[in-house]
Design a protein around this motif. Structure first.
Motif, PDB file in Angstrom:
ATOM      1  N   TYR A 133      60.187 -31.700  79.274  1.00  0.00           N
ATOM      2  CA  TYR A 133      60.200 -32.974  80.232  1.00  0.00           C
ATOM      3  C   TYR A 133      61.476 -33.050  81.011  1.00  0.00           C
ATOM      4  CZ  TYR A 133      60.355 -37.972  81.622  1.00  0.00           C
ATOM      5  OH  TYR A 133      60.141 -39.182  82.230  1.00  0.00           O
ATOM      6  N   MET A 134      62.550 -32.917  80.352  1.00  0.00           N
ATOM      7  CA  MET A 134      63.943 -33.032  81.238  1.00  0.00           C
ATOM      8  C   MET A 134      63.823 -31.844  82.385  1.00  0.00           C
ATOM      9  SD  MET A 134      65.135 -35.343  79.676  1.00  0.00           S
ATOM     10  CE  MET A 134      66.780 -35.788  80.100  1.00  0.00           C
ATOM     11  N   PHE A 135      63.581 -30.665  82.063  1.00  0.00           N
ATOM     12  CA  PHE A 135      63.483 -29.570  83.208  1.00  0.00           C
ATOM     13  C   PHE A 135      62.368 -30.034  84.230  1.00  0.00           C
ATOM     14  CE2 PHE A 135      65.784 -26.914  79.969  1.00  0.00           C
ATOM     15  CZ  PHE A 135      66.966 -26.508  80.782  1.00  0.00           C
ATOM     16  N   THR A 136      61.374 -30.385  83.872  1.00  0.00           N
ATOM     17  CA  THR A 136      60.351 -30.722  84.736  1.00  0.00           C
ATOM     18  C   THR A 136      60.883 -31.990  85.618  1.00  0.00           C
ATOM     19  OG1 THR A 136      58.475 -30.043  83.388  1.00  0.00           O
ATOM     20  CG2 THR A 136      57.774 -31.341  85.161  1.00  0.00           C
ATOM     21  N   TYR A 137      61.450 -32.987  84.917  1.00  0.00           N
ATOM     22  CA  TYR A 137      61.915 -34.127  85.747  1.00  0.00           C
ATOM     23  C   TYR A 137      62.907 -33.765  86.760  1.00  0.00           C
ATOM     24  CZ  TYR A 137      61.936 -39.124  86.911  1.00  0.00           C
ATOM     25  OH  TYR A 137      61.725 -40.407  87.354  1.00  0.00           O
ATOM     26  N   ALA A 138      63.973 -32.756  86.133  1.00  0.00           N
ATOM     27  CA  ALA A 138      65.126 -32.428  87.210  1.00  0.00           C
ATOM     28  C   ALA A 138      64.406 -31.711  88.266  1.00  0.00           C
ATOM     29  CB  ALA A 138      65.936 -31.666  86.109  1.00  0.00           C
ATOM     30  N   ASP A 139      63.234 -31.153  88.177  1.00  0.00           N
ATOM     31  CA  ASP A 139      63.057 -30.402  89.580  1.00  0.00           C
ATOM     32  C   ASP A 139      62.424 -31.000  90.680  1.00  0.00           C
ATOM     33  OD1 ASP A 139      63.338 -27.661  89.008  1.00  0.00           O
ATOM     34  OD2 ASP A 139      61.516 -27.373  87.567  1.00  0.00           O
ATOM     35  N   ARG A 140      62.183 -32.415  90.273  1.00  0.00           N
ATOM     36  CA  ARG A 140      61.837 -33.583  91.183  1.00  0.00           C
ATOM     37  C   ARG A 140      62.891 -33.538  92.311  1.00  0.00           C
ATOM     38  NH1 ARG A 140      59.013 -38.717  88.551  1.00  0.00           N
ATOM     39  NH2 ARG A 140      57.679 -37.709  86.729  1.00  0.00           N
ATOM     40  N   PRO A 141      62.429 -33.929  93.583  1.00  0.00           N
ATOM     41  CA  PRO A 141      63.379 -34.222  94.566  1.00  0.00           C
ATOM     42  C   PRO A 141      64.041 -35.495  94.499  1.00  0.00           C
ATOM     43  CG  PRO A 141      61.234 -33.671  95.679  1.00  0.00           C
ATOM     44  CD  PRO A 141      61.075 -33.562  94.326  1.00  0.00           C
ATOM     45  N   ASN A 142      65.429 -35.527  94.153  1.00  0.00           N
ATOM     46  CA  ASN A 142      66.091 -36.674  93.939  1.00  0.00           C
ATOM     47  C   ASN A 142      65.784 -37.575  92.604  1.00  0.00           C
ATOM     48  OD1 ASN A 142      67.827 -36.571  96.269  1.00  0.00           O
ATOM     49  ND2 ASN A 142      65.888 -37.478  97.563  1.00  0.00           N
ATOM     50  N   PRO A 143      65.810 -36.729  91.500  1.00  0.00           N
ATOM     51  CA  PRO A 143      65.493 -37.101  90.519  1.00  0.00           C
ATOM     52  C   PRO A 143      66.190 -38.454  89.795  1.00  0.00           C
ATOM     53  CG  PRO A 143      66.691 -35.129  89.914  1.00  0.00           C
ATOM     54  CD  PRO A 143      66.599 -35.493  91.595  1.00  0.00           C
ATOM     55  N   VAL A 144      66.250 -39.467  90.517  1.00  0.00           N
ATOM     56  CA  VAL A 144      66.988 -40.550  90.106  1.00  0.00           C
ATOM     57  C   VAL A 144      66.622 -41.334  88.623  1.00  0.00           C
ATOM     58  CG1 VAL A 144      67.841 -42.988  90.937  1.00  0.00           C
ATOM     59  CG2 VAL A 144      67.375 -41.400  92.446  1.00  0.00           C
ATOM     60  N   GLY A 145      65.490 -40.981  88.234  1.00  0.00           N
ATOM     61  CA  GLY A 145      64.934 -41.469  86.958  1.00  0.00           C
ATOM     62  C   GLY A 145      65.714 -41.179  85.777  1.00  0.00           C
ATOM     63  N   LEU A 146      66.424 -39.674  85.912  1.00  0.00           N
ATOM     64  CA  LEU A 146      67.032 -39.440  85.026  1.00  0.00           C
ATOM     65  C   LEU A 146      68.148 -40.005  84.323  1.00  0.00           C
ATOM     66  CD1 LEU A 146      67.143 -35.447  85.811  1.00  0.00           C
ATOM     67  CD2 LEU A 146      65.818 -36.497  83.852  1.00  0.00           C
ATOM     68  N   LEU A 147      68.603 -40.972  85.192  1.00  0.00           N
ATOM     69  CA  LEU A 147      69.649 -42.022  84.808  1.00  0.00           C
ATOM     70  C   LEU A 147      69.214 -42.538  83.474  1.00  0.00           C
ATOM     71  CD1 LEU A 147      70.805 -43.681  88.254  1.00  0.00           C
ATOM     72  CD2 LEU A 147      72.030 -41.759  86.835  1.00  0.00           C
ATOM     73  N   GLY A 148      67.961 -42.849  83.345  1.00  0.00           N
ATOM     74  CA  GLY A 148      67.246 -43.270  82.137  1.00  0.00           C
ATOM     75  C   GLY A 148      67.344 -42.517  80.825  1.00  0.00           C
ATOM     76  N   ALA A 149      67.217 -41.286  81.363  1.00  0.00           N
ATOM     77  CA  ALA A 149      67.572 -40.125  80.094  1.00  0.00           C
ATOM     78  C   ALA A 149      68.949 -40.183  79.717  1.00  0.00           C
ATOM     79  CB  ALA A 149      67.147 -38.802  80.763  1.00  0.00           C
ATOM     80  N   ARG A 215      61.131 -45.978  82.973  1.00  0.00           N
ATOM     81  CA  ARG A 215      60.300 -45.092  82.468  1.00  0.00           C
ATOM     82  C   ARG A 215      60.434 -43.885  82.061  1.00  0.00           C
ATOM     83  NH1 ARG A 215      55.439 -45.532  79.936  1.00  0.00           N
ATOM     84  NH2 ARG A 215      54.141 -43.886  80.475  1.00  0.00           N
ATOM     85  N   CYS A 216      61.718 -43.272  82.608  1.00  0.00           N
ATOM     86  CA  CYS A 216      62.207 -42.052  82.070  1.00  0.00           C
ATOM     87  C   CYS A 216      63.056 -42.403  80.855  1.00  0.00           C
ATOM     88  CB  CYS A 216      63.257 -41.297  82.959  1.00  0.00           C
ATOM     89  SG  CYS A 216      63.985 -40.020  82.597  1.00  0.00           S
ATOM     90  N   ALA A 217      63.667 -43.454  80.688  1.00  0.00           N
ATOM     91  CA  ALA A 217      64.421 -43.969  79.406  1.00  0.00           C
ATOM     92  C   ALA A 217      63.308 -44.220  78.261  1.00  0.00           C
ATOM     93  CB  ALA A 217      65.024 -45.254  79.660  1.00  0.00           C
ATOM     94  N   GLN A 218      62.139 -44.809  78.370  1.00  0.00           N
ATOM     95  CA  GLN A 218      61.285 -44.892  77.537  1.00  0.00           C
ATOM     96  C   GLN A 218      60.701 -43.541  76.961  1.00  0.00           C
ATOM     97  OE1 GLN A 218      58.388 -46.990  80.244  1.00  0.00           O
ATOM     98  NE2 GLN A 218      58.930 -48.894  79.030  1.00  0.00           N
ATOM     99  N   VAL A 219      60.605 -42.530  78.008  1.00  0.00           N
ATOM    100  CA  VAL A 219      59.939 -41.245  77.659  1.00  0.00           C
ATOM    101  C   VAL A 219      60.987 -40.540  76.594  1.00  0.00           C
ATOM    102  CG1 VAL A 219      59.067 -39.097  78.238  1.00  0.00           C
ATOM    103  CG2 VAL A 219      58.308 -41.127  79.585  1.00  0.00           C
ATOM    104  N   VAL A 220      62.180 -40.523  77.133  1.00  0.00           N
ATOM    105  CA  VAL A 220      63.013 -39.863  76.513  1.00  0.00           C
ATOM    106  C   VAL A 220      63.487 -40.402  75.034  1.00  0.00           C
ATOM    107  CG1 VAL A 220      65.532 -39.138  76.546  1.00  0.00           C
ATOM    108  CG2 VAL A 220      64.138 -38.650  78.671  1.00  0.00           C
ATOM    109  N   ALA A 221      63.226 -41.709  75.026  1.00  0.00           N
ATOM    110  CA  ALA A 221      63.656 -42.309  73.743  1.00  0.00           C
ATOM    111  C   ALA A 221      62.812 -41.971  72.629  1.00  0.00           C
ATOM    112  CB  ALA A 221      63.927 -43.936  73.943  1.00  0.00           C
ATOM    113  N   ARG A 222      61.344 -41.906  73.140  1.00  0.00           N
ATOM    114  CA  ARG A 222      60.370 -41.324  72.207  1.00  0.00           C
ATOM    115  C   ARG A 222      60.377 -39.965  71.691  1.00  0.00           C
ATOM    116  NH1 ARG A 222      58.598 -40.653  68.613  1.00  0.00           N
ATOM    117  NH2 ARG A 222      56.464 -40.475  67.682  1.00  0.00           N
ATOM    118  N   LEU A 223      60.815 -38.940  72.818  1.00  0.00           N
ATOM    119  CA  LEU A 223      60.905 -37.799  72.604  1.00  0.00           C
ATOM    120  C   LEU A 223      62.082 -37.184  71.767  1.00  0.00           C
ATOM    121  CD1 LEU A 223      59.708 -36.374  75.918  1.00  0.00           C
ATOM    122  CD2 LEU A 223      58.359 -36.819  73.824  1.00  0.00           C
ATOM    123  N   TYR A 224      63.321 -38.059  72.033  1.00  0.00           N
ATOM    124  CA  TYR A 224      64.401 -37.871  71.117  1.00  0.00           C
ATOM    125  C   TYR A 224      64.211 -38.219  69.720  1.00  0.00           C
ATOM    126  CZ  TYR A 224      69.290 -36.804  70.480  1.00  0.00           C
ATOM    127  OH  TYR A 224      70.606 -36.239  69.968  1.00  0.00           O
TER     128      TYR A 224
END
Length: 233
Positions: A133-149, A215-224
């Motif tokens: 999930y992290m690598f896929t999200y990081a490939d997005r243009p301007n992956p601002v959502g990763l601040l939630g991760a 949304r990213c925080a929710q996904v990462v919390a569950r996966l962690y």
């Protein structure tokens, strides 16, 4: 008549930041509840955890930790010049974390683990999902959502790692040199969460970005939590 839009913009930014903080706090509460039910952490809290449990935890965490700096670096490369602040922060963060796995390896060996077996290990089911999930999200243009991760991952280091380390030491009689990875992250991730809070409250996060962050925080919390639930699988 001149309308002062500067004041309105500042008020909107403050409202967005306040709402974002509340939403992330809710995500954190859900994560804490889920972590309390993770078998190895429940045994840690109860005082029935074993040295083998600690070895397994380090073994499984290491396979995901080695991916931390690479996905942060990838995210940095996908921020354009209009997101220079986030790109610069990501580059700095990646540089600070790219040797973290070595501390974990030293702790693992210090409690009787084999470095060769550790480095030959593979990610468990949760770690596979999290890294993917992290690598896929990081490939997005301007992956601002990763601040939630970062809110989740750095928050765990700042708020939980030292407590886990102290409990392992109390229960198993471990030395500081055997829990260095967890103790280090209380301070290092505390600094990172401070940097993150400054970004989240700076006014550069609009409503759409806030939704992505949550949304990213929710996904990462569950996966962690999942990687802690699925030790060795």
């Amino acid at each position: 008549m001149t309308i002062d839009t500067t004041t309105d913009a500042a008020a909107d930014a403050a409202a967005t930041a306040g709402d974002l903080a509340e939403r992330l706090a809710d995500v954190w509460i859900e994560l804490e509840e889920r972590l309390d039910a993770v078998p190895v952490l429940r045994r840690l809290a109860e005082g029935t955890v074993t040295l083998h449990d600690y070895q397994r935890l380090l073994f499984n965490l290491r396979q995901q930790v080695v991916d931390g700096s690479p996905w942060i670096s990838r995210a940095a490369s996908n921020f354009d010049i209009e997101h220079f602040t986030l790109r610069a922060a990501a580059i700095k963060h990646a540089e600070e974390e790219h040797r973290d796995y070595l501390m974990l390896e030293r702790d693992y060996v210090a409690v009787g683990g084999s470095l060769e077996e550790l480095r030959a290990g593979r990610k468990n089911l949760g770690s596979e999902a999290l890294s993917g999930y992290m690598f896929t999200y990081a490939d997005r243009p301007n992956p601002v959502g990763l601040l939630g991760a970062m809110f989740i991952i750095e928050g765990l280091g700042a708020k939980r790692a030292a407590g886990w380390a102290a409990r392992f030491q109390e229960t198993l009689g471990l030395a500081d040199s055997q829990v260095h990875f967890m103790r280090y992250h209380e301070v290092a991730d505390g600094n990172h969460t401070g940097d993150l809070e400054a970004i989240l409250t700076s006014g550069i996060v609009d409503a759409a970005a806030a939704d992505e962050i949550v949304r990213c925080a929710q996904v990462v919390a569950r996966l962690y939590a999942l990687q802690l639930e699925e030790l060795d699988r």
